[in-house]
Design a protein around this motif. Sequence first.
Motif, PDB file in Angstrom:
ATOM      1  N   SER A   2      90.255  26.618  19.724  1.00 18.92           N
ATOM      2  CA  SER A   2      88.986  25.879  19.797  1.00 18.92           C
ATOM      3  C   SER A   2      87.798  26.797  19.549  1.00 18.92           C
ATOM      4  O   SER A   2      86.831  26.398  18.893  1.00 18.92           O
ATOM      5  CB  SER A   2      88.828  25.215  21.160  1.00 18.92           C
ATOM      6  OG  SER A   2      89.811  24.247  21.354  1.00 18.92           O
TER       7      SER A   2
ATOM      8  N   TRP B 106      86.095  24.991  16.607  1.00 24.17           N
ATOM      9  CA  TRP B 106      84.929  24.217  17.049  1.00 24.17           C
ATOM     10  C   TRP B 106      83.677  25.072  17.188  1.00 24.17           C
ATOM     11  O   TRP B 106      82.590  24.671  16.822  1.00 24.17           O
ATOM     12  CB  TRP B 106      85.209  23.513  18.367  1.00 24.17           C
ATOM     13  CG  TRP B 106      86.163  22.371  18.273  1.00 24.17           C
ATOM     14  CD1 TRP B 106      86.473  21.647  17.156  1.00 24.17           C
ATOM     15  CD2 TRP B 106      86.922  21.820  19.338  1.00 24.17           C
ATOM     16  NE1 TRP B 106      87.394  20.681  17.464  1.00 24.17           N
ATOM     17  CE2 TRP B 106      87.689  20.753  18.809  1.00 24.17           C
ATOM     18  CE3 TRP B 106      87.044  22.109  20.676  1.00 24.17           C
ATOM     19  CZ2 TRP B 106      88.548  19.995  19.570  1.00 24.17           C
ATOM     20  CZ3 TRP B 106      87.895  21.346  21.432  1.00 24.17           C
ATOM     21  CH2 TRP B 106      88.640  20.305  20.887  1.00 24.17           C
TER      22      TRP B 106
ATOM     23  N   GLN C 242      95.020  26.526  23.194  1.00 23.61           N
ATOM     24  CA  GLN C 242      94.012  25.529  22.835  1.00 23.61           C
ATOM     25  C   GLN C 242      92.610  26.141  22.893  1.00 23.61           C
ATOM     26  O   GLN C 242      91.794  25.924  21.994  1.00 23.61           O
ATOM     27  CB  GLN C 242      94.083  24.324  23.773  1.00 23.61           C
ATOM     28  CG  GLN C 242      95.273  23.427  23.545  1.00 23.61           C
ATOM     29  CD  GLN C 242      95.294  22.250  24.515  1.00 23.61           C
ATOM     30  OE1 GLN C 242      94.309  21.931  25.169  1.00 23.61           O
ATOM     31  NE2 GLN C 242      96.437  21.586  24.595  1.00 23.61           N
TER      32      GLN C 242
END
Length: 195
Positions: A139, A143, A135
Motif C-alpha cells: 500500500s 497508494w 498489505q
Amino acid sequence: MTEISTRARPGPVSEAGVRHEPRARFEQFFAANREAVLGYLLRRTANRHDAADLLADTFLVAWRRLDDVPPGDQTRPWLYGVARRALANHRRGEGRRHALADRLRSELTEQLEPQPMADNSPAAIAFRALSEQDQELLSLVAWEELDTAQIATALGITRNAVRIRLHRARKRFARSLTAARPRTVLREEASHEDA
C-alpha cells in the motif's frame, strides 16, 4: 544582583512573546501534507471520525517534535511513520476498551464471517489474502507512491530491509494472484483457445 539574559530569540516575536517562525513552518508542512496523511489514515481506519482523530494526533506529535521533522521530501514519509504509530496505539487502545465486550459477544453469539469488500476482482482477493505487513508495504508503494527510502523512514527500518521485504511481498502477491484467479476464467480462456 542577578543578571538577566538579554539574548534575543531567533525569528520575529509577537507582542505575546511567541515566535512565528516555528508556527509558519508547521502551518506550511501541515497544508502540504494534511490531505495525504488523511488519505493514508482513511484507508486504514473503520470510519472518518477515527481518521480525523488520528490526523490530529499525528500533527500534534509533529508540533511537539517540530525540530525532529525532516525537511523537504522526507517530511511526508516521516508523518506517515508518526501516523502509523498513532494508528497502532489507537488499535491497541480500541482492543483494550473492547476486550470484555468481544469476549461476551463471542460467548453469546456465533462468530459471523466478515463482510466481503465490494471489490471481488482477482487482484483485490489476492491482496486481502496477504498478511497485514505485506498489505501495508504494498500500500505504501501503490497508494502512497513512496520510494524505498521514504518507506524506510515511514516504517523505521533500513532501505535494504525495505527492498528485501518488498521483493518478498511482491512475490507472495503474485502467487496469491495466480491462486485467486477463478477457475471459470481459466475454463473460458481454454474454450476460446479451442474455437
